[in-house]
Design a protein around this motif. Structure first.
Motif, PDB file in Angstrom:
ATOM      1  N   ASP A 107      37.173   1.946 -46.989  1.00  0.00           N
ATOM      2  CA  ASP A 107      37.179   2.455 -48.371  1.00  0.00           C
ATOM      3  C   ASP A 107      36.405   1.516 -49.296  1.00  0.00           C
ATOM      4  OD1 ASP A 107      38.690   4.640 -47.677  1.00  0.00           O
ATOM      5  OD2 ASP A 107      40.605   3.750 -48.295  1.00  0.00           O
ATOM      6  N   ASP A 108      36.609   0.221 -49.084  1.00  0.00           N
ATOM      7  CA  ASP A 108      35.939  -0.788 -49.906  1.00  0.00           C
ATOM      8  C   ASP A 108      34.412  -0.691 -49.738  1.00  0.00           C
ATOM      9  OD1 ASP A 108      36.183  -3.138 -51.631  1.00  0.00           O
ATOM     10  OD2 ASP A 108      35.462  -4.296 -49.914  1.00  0.00           O
ATOM     11  N   ALA A 109      33.967  -0.503 -48.479  1.00  0.00           N
ATOM     12  CA  ALA A 109      32.521  -0.376 -48.215  1.00  0.00           C
ATOM     13  C   ALA A 109      31.956   0.862 -48.905  1.00  0.00           C
ATOM     14  CB  ALA A 109      32.275  -0.320 -46.709  1.00  0.00           C
ATOM     15  N   VAL A 110      32.693   1.967 -48.831  1.00  0.00           N
ATOM     16  CA  VAL A 110      32.210   3.207 -49.470  1.00  0.00           C
ATOM     17  C   VAL A 110      32.122   3.002 -50.984  1.00  0.00           C
ATOM     18  CG1 VAL A 110      32.720   5.645 -49.895  1.00  0.00           C
ATOM     19  CG2 VAL A 110      33.159   4.660 -47.634  1.00  0.00           C
ATOM     20  N   GLU A 111      33.162   2.379 -51.526  1.00  0.00           N
ATOM     21  CA  GLU A 111      33.174   2.157 -52.981  1.00  0.00           C
ATOM     22  C   GLU A 111      31.981   1.300 -53.403  1.00  0.00           C
ATOM     23  OE1 GLU A 111      37.068   0.981 -54.567  1.00  0.00           O
ATOM     24  OE2 GLU A 111      35.953  -0.230 -56.001  1.00  0.00           O
ATOM     25  N   MET A 112      31.710   0.246 -52.625  1.00  0.00           N
ATOM     26  CA  MET A 112      30.595  -0.634 -52.993  1.00  0.00           C
ATOM     27  C   MET A 112      29.265   0.112 -52.888  1.00  0.00           C
ATOM     28  SD  MET A 112      30.149  -4.551 -52.447  1.00  0.00           S
ATOM     29  CE  MET A 112      29.573  -4.988 -50.861  1.00  0.00           C
ATOM     30  N   ALA A 113      29.090   0.929 -51.837  1.00  0.00           N
ATOM     31  CA  ALA A 113      27.836   1.686 -51.700  1.00  0.00           C
ATOM     32  C   ALA A 113      27.668   2.669 -52.856  1.00  0.00           C
ATOM     33  CB  ALA A 113      27.824   2.432 -50.369  1.00  0.00           C
ATOM     34  N   PHE A 114      28.769   3.210 -53.355  1.00  0.00           N
ATOM     35  CA  PHE A 114      28.693   4.135 -54.500  1.00  0.00           C
ATOM     36  C   PHE A 114      28.395   3.397 -55.800  1.00  0.00           C
ATOM     37  CE2 PHE A 114      30.014   8.648 -53.900  1.00  0.00           C
ATOM     38  CZ  PHE A 114      29.923   8.665 -52.520  1.00  0.00           C
ATOM     39  N   GLU A 115      28.686   2.092 -55.831  1.00  0.00           N
ATOM     40  CA  GLU A 115      28.524   1.314 -57.060  1.00  0.00           C
ATOM     41  C   GLU A 115      27.164   0.644 -57.172  1.00  0.00           C
ATOM     42  OE1 GLU A 115      31.163  -0.473 -59.490  1.00  0.00           O
ATOM     43  OE2 GLU A 115      31.431   1.692 -59.501  1.00  0.00           O
ATOM     44  N   VAL A 116      26.669   0.101 -56.053  1.00  0.00           N
ATOM     45  CA  VAL A 116      25.503  -0.787 -56.103  1.00  0.00           C
ATOM     46  C   VAL A 116      24.441  -0.285 -55.134  1.00  0.00           C
ATOM     47  CG1 VAL A 116      24.709  -3.161 -55.748  1.00  0.00           C
ATOM     48  CG2 VAL A 116      27.025  -2.756 -56.584  1.00  0.00           C
ATOM     49  N   GLY A 117      23.190  -0.267 -55.571  1.00  0.00           N
ATOM     50  CA  GLY A 117      22.088   0.030 -54.653  1.00  0.00           C
ATOM     51  C   GLY A 117      21.616   1.474 -54.705  1.00  0.00           C
TER      52      GLY A 117
END
Ligand SMILES: C[S@@+](CC[C@H](N)C(=O)[O-])C[C@H]1O[C@@H](n2cnc3c(N)ncnc32)[C@H](O)[C@@H]1O
Length: 287
Positions: A227-237
């Motif tokens: 979940d954390d990885a998905v959230e970060m991909a949705f936030e940055v990049g």
């Protein structure tokens, strides 16, 4: 003529800067191994003076300051007010690092004042990279050295390759970005990096690949980490930009697909992904 780097100044003082601040701890965890490799390449000695270009929230500046000690000096420069604010807030009182909001490619910098020009992923955003490096070279003393880390291509970097591959067929395709346009992958072509540094007046250019398995998401359980990885991909990049104007149903389908892609990666309480960078070294000619 348009102001140099105007888009980047606006972005890093707007959405990208705010999101980087919000995700600073996990981005630092992800990037630490690359920054450490660049610091080893820079080999800062006690008493040396370092210019940290695009220092962001300052993790590398603080690590460099610990290496050069009280007799040395580190100046972290960044165009982003929110990131410099975070760097100052995180800095211990006794650090040799100072932070300044400035465009490293054009700001007034003291001539010949630094032994090392350093960066962790902060030099790929100049509209005119040759002009910017020529400008920064004048801040280096004769014989001074360059050491920075930059990303190789997007296709080699899982933090972009996995999520962008997962949303193919869900989000309508857009034109591929210009690989030389300012952005995280604009130094992916090692020949281009060498040409920029040569044209800017540097010598002894050495560019070596550096690969690492890095934690993109972390959590108390494997599910929480994904979940954390998905959230970060949705936030940055690039994924966050590709989904910015998409309706909720597309975003929900994209989220499920990105989650499945990250779930295929190893890790117990993390999602370990492959990262691919260049470690770049060069020298200001001795006068
Ligand atoms: C990918 S982030 C890396 C930040 C930091 N070095 C790190 O590793 O955490 C890129 C940084 O470069 C900064 N930057 C971009 N263009 C710049 C410029 N012309 N002068 C100074 N900083 C710049 C951005 O504001 C951002 O903080």
């Amino acid at each position: 003529m348009a102001e140099q780097n105007a888009y980047q100044v606006a972005d890093w003082n707007g959405q990208s800067g705010e999101r980087w601040v919000a995700n600073q701890a996990r981005l630092d965890a992800m990037l630490a191994v690359f920054g450490q490799a660049a610091i080893e390449a820079a080999a800062p000695a006690t008493g040396e003076r370092v210019l940290d270009v695009g220092c962001g929230a300052g993790a590398s500046s603080l690590a460099l300051a610990a290496r050069v000690g009280a007799a040395g000096q580190v100046l972290g420069v960044d165009i982003s007010e929110p990131l410099i604010g975070r760097a100052r807030a995180l800095a211990p009182q006794d650090t040799a690092a100072l932070f300044r909001v400035a465009d490293a490619g054009s700001a007034e910098l003291p001539e010949g004042a630094f032994d090392i020009l350093f960066s962790r992923f902060g030099v790929m955003f100049f509209d005119d990279p040759t002009g910017a490096f020529a400008h920064m070279r004048r801040a280096l003393q004769p014989g001074g050295r360059v050491a920075f880390v930059c990303w190789r291509g997007a296709a080699e970097n899982d933090w972009v390759r996995l999520p962008m591959g997962a949303i193919k067929g869900i989000v309508p395709p857009t034109a591929p970005p210009d690989p030389e346009a300012p952005g995280p992958f604009s130094f992916g072509d090692r020949g281009r990096v060498a040409r920029i540094l040569t044209a800017a007046g540097f010598t002894d250019i050495a560019i070596a690949p550096f690969d690492a398995s890095i934690p993109f998401g972390e959590g108390g359980t494997r599910d929480a980490a994904i979940d954390d990885a998905v959230e970060m991909a949705f936030e940055v990049g690039p994924l966050s930009r590709a989904l910015a104007d998409q309706p909720d149903d597309i975003r929900a389908r994209a989220s499920a697909a990105v989650r499945a892609a990250f779930a295929g990666r190893p890790g117990e309480r993390s999602v370990m992904i492959d990262g691919a960078a260049w470690i770049v070294m060069a020298r200001n000619p001795a006068s």
